[in-house]
Enzyme design. Structure first.
Site: not given
Ligand code: EPU
Length: 434
Positions: A22-23, A93, A118, A306, A328
């Site tokens: 998915k991601n 997202r 989520d 995850d 995380v």
């Molecule tokens: N963060 C910030 N500011 C930002 C971006 C991130 O403070 O501008 C913080 C977040 O709040 C968090 C940390 O950085 O505390 C890590 O967040 P990250 O950006 O890595 O997460 P994400 O990119 O929003 C993706 C996956 C998630 C997965 C995480 C970690 C996608 C669409 N989502 O999220 O997947 O848990 O990376 O590997 O790629 C899921 O598939 O259910 C899911 C939640």
């Protein structure tokens, strides 16, 4: 709202085939908009998040052609809008990820500020915005909408405050066509990020990654169409592996790749679960009692956040006191209250338990938990709040004695392909009612 009626107490046994991640597919669909040529994806999952991302791209001008069973062509000869419709922005997202193709091809992007996904913490996008500003875009936020504008993005030296996955992917896409060289320091290097790197390389991008987590991107004049077979979904692989072991079953996950699951497999072994790596996948099973452990989530190559909720279910079945430290996302224990109602002995703490201090140490986020096991779970009624929590409830219901009724099953469809049928194929007694 769809409902799942689950009759618990049956070990999961059999075989299940993974589809693409998915991601990964969602980002690759967006990346395909960086070129006017056609792109082809194989092993595409039939899940809600792909459909929503497809609708977002279509609203901007992409034409998709589905070639059953799992091939998808994406072609964007022209973008005819630079605004993400509000109705499509709140499901996942991905809206913010479209900024790179929109800025390169239209010079502007208008994105509603309501990122979905989520409910695992505030999930800001400040790193994304700062990155675009440093690359020469004007970014404004007005009335809950982000406005981006540029006369041309240029390379920049970017240092991420934290190795965020989607920020890395977003800025990576922007950097491929920016003028000059971009450094993304402290970048995320999750396998899903690398899947995007490989696709962009096929499209003509020049991306190096250094040993110190720095991605170095040399901007090129244009990108071309490419074909890519998606990596298999390692979140589904681990979820199923944990469920198989927790239920005392034996499941072969076809397509699971050891390289994507090293930290998960090590942790599974520490807890007393068994696995066998075969050429075509990984078999997960259990032969004896499970042991309590201490576990800390982290960015890749650490234990993925995850994997944590399904692993917590596994730990409710382990002998002794286990500790989980989530580093995380600050709000990743939202599912615990429901587990407690089902009979699990889980307590939450706002301190960093079991390991080092993390960036939530000085906050009052409940980001550590202690699980005492083994617990006899009992069936319950519960409303699924989001994708990964939903899977966790479902596995708890499969382990529990008695009947559970799960509402809000649509959340599961965002990331799991026909989950109810897949679990029925593994012997789970459940029925989906619409
Ligand atoms: N963060 C910030 N500011 C930002 C971006 C991130 O403070 O501008 C913080 C977040 O709040 C968090 C940390 O950085 O505390 C890590 O967040 P990250 O950006 O890595 O997460 P994400 O990119 O929003 C993706 C996956 C998630 C997965 C995480 C970690 C996608 C669409 N989502 O999220 O997947 O848990 O990376 O590997 O790629 C899921 O598939 O259910 C899911 C939640």
């Amino acid at each position: 709202m769809d409902t799942l009626i689950v009759e618990g107490g049956t070990p999961l046994c059999g075989e299940l085939e993974l589809s693409g991640a998915k991601n990964s597919i969602t980002k690759l669909m967006v990346a395909s908009m960086l070129t006017q040529e056609s792109c082809t994806f194989h092993r595409v999952p039939h899940i809600g998040d792909s459909r929503v991302t497809q609708a977002i791209c279509e609203a901007l001008g992409t034409r998709f052609t589905q070639r059953p069973p799992r091939t998808l062509e994406a072609h964007t000869p022209q973008l005819h809008s630079s605004e993400i419709p509000l109705s499509l922005a709140s499901h996942n997202r991905l809206a913010i990820m479209t900024v790179a193709p929109l800025l390169h091809r239209q010079g502007r992007a208008v994105v509603p500020a309501m990122a979905g996904g989520d409910r695992i913490g505030p999930r800001p996008v400040d790193f994304h915005l700062e990155g675009y500003r440093a690359m020469g875009a004007q970014v404004e936020v007005r009335d809950q909408v982000y406005y981006f504008e540029t006369e041309g993005l240029r390379g920049a030296d970017l240092a991420l405050p934290y190795p965020s996955v989607t920020t890395t992917e977003n800025l990576l896409m922007a950097a491929t066509l920016a003028q000059g060289r971009t450094f993304i320091r402290n970048a995320a290097i999750e396998p899903e990020v690398m899947d995007l790197v490989m696709f962009l390389q096929k499209m003509g991008a020049i991306i190096d990654y250094n040993v110190d987590r720095t991605l170095v991107v040399e901007g090129v004049g244009q990108l071309r169409g490419a074909a890519h077979e998606l990596m298999p979904d390692r979140l589904v692989a681990a979820s199923m592996g944990a469920a198989a072991v927790a239920s005392g079953g034996d499941v072969f996950v076809r397509g699971a790749r050891q390289a994507d699951l090293v930290a998960f497999l090590n942790t599974l072994r520490r807890v007393g679960g068994q696995f066998e790596v075969k050429t075509e996948g990984i078999r997960f099973f259990r032969q004896g009692p499970l042991r309590a452990i201490t576990l800390e989530t982290n960015v890749h190559p650490g234990f993925m956040t995850d994997w944590q909720p399904p692993f917590a279910i596994l730990l409710t079945q382990a002998q002794g006191m286990s500790v989980i430290h989530e580093t995380v996302f600050e709000g990743r224990f939202g599912y615990v209250e429901q587990l407690q109602r089902m009979g699990a002995d889980v307590a939450l703490y706002d301190t960093c338990l079991g390991g080092g201090r993390c960036r939530f140490a000085a906050s009052n986020y409940q980001h550590s938990c202690v699980i005492k096991g083994p617990a006899a779970l009992r069936g319950a009624q519960c409303a699924i709040p989001d994708l990964r929590a939903g899977f966790t409830y479902l596995i708890a219901a499969i382990l529990a004695k008695g009947t559970s009724t799960l509402t809000g099953v649509e959340h599961l469809d965002r990331g799991y392909e026909d989950l109810a049928a897949g679990l029925q194929g593994l012997g789970a007694r459940l029925e989906r009612r619409t």
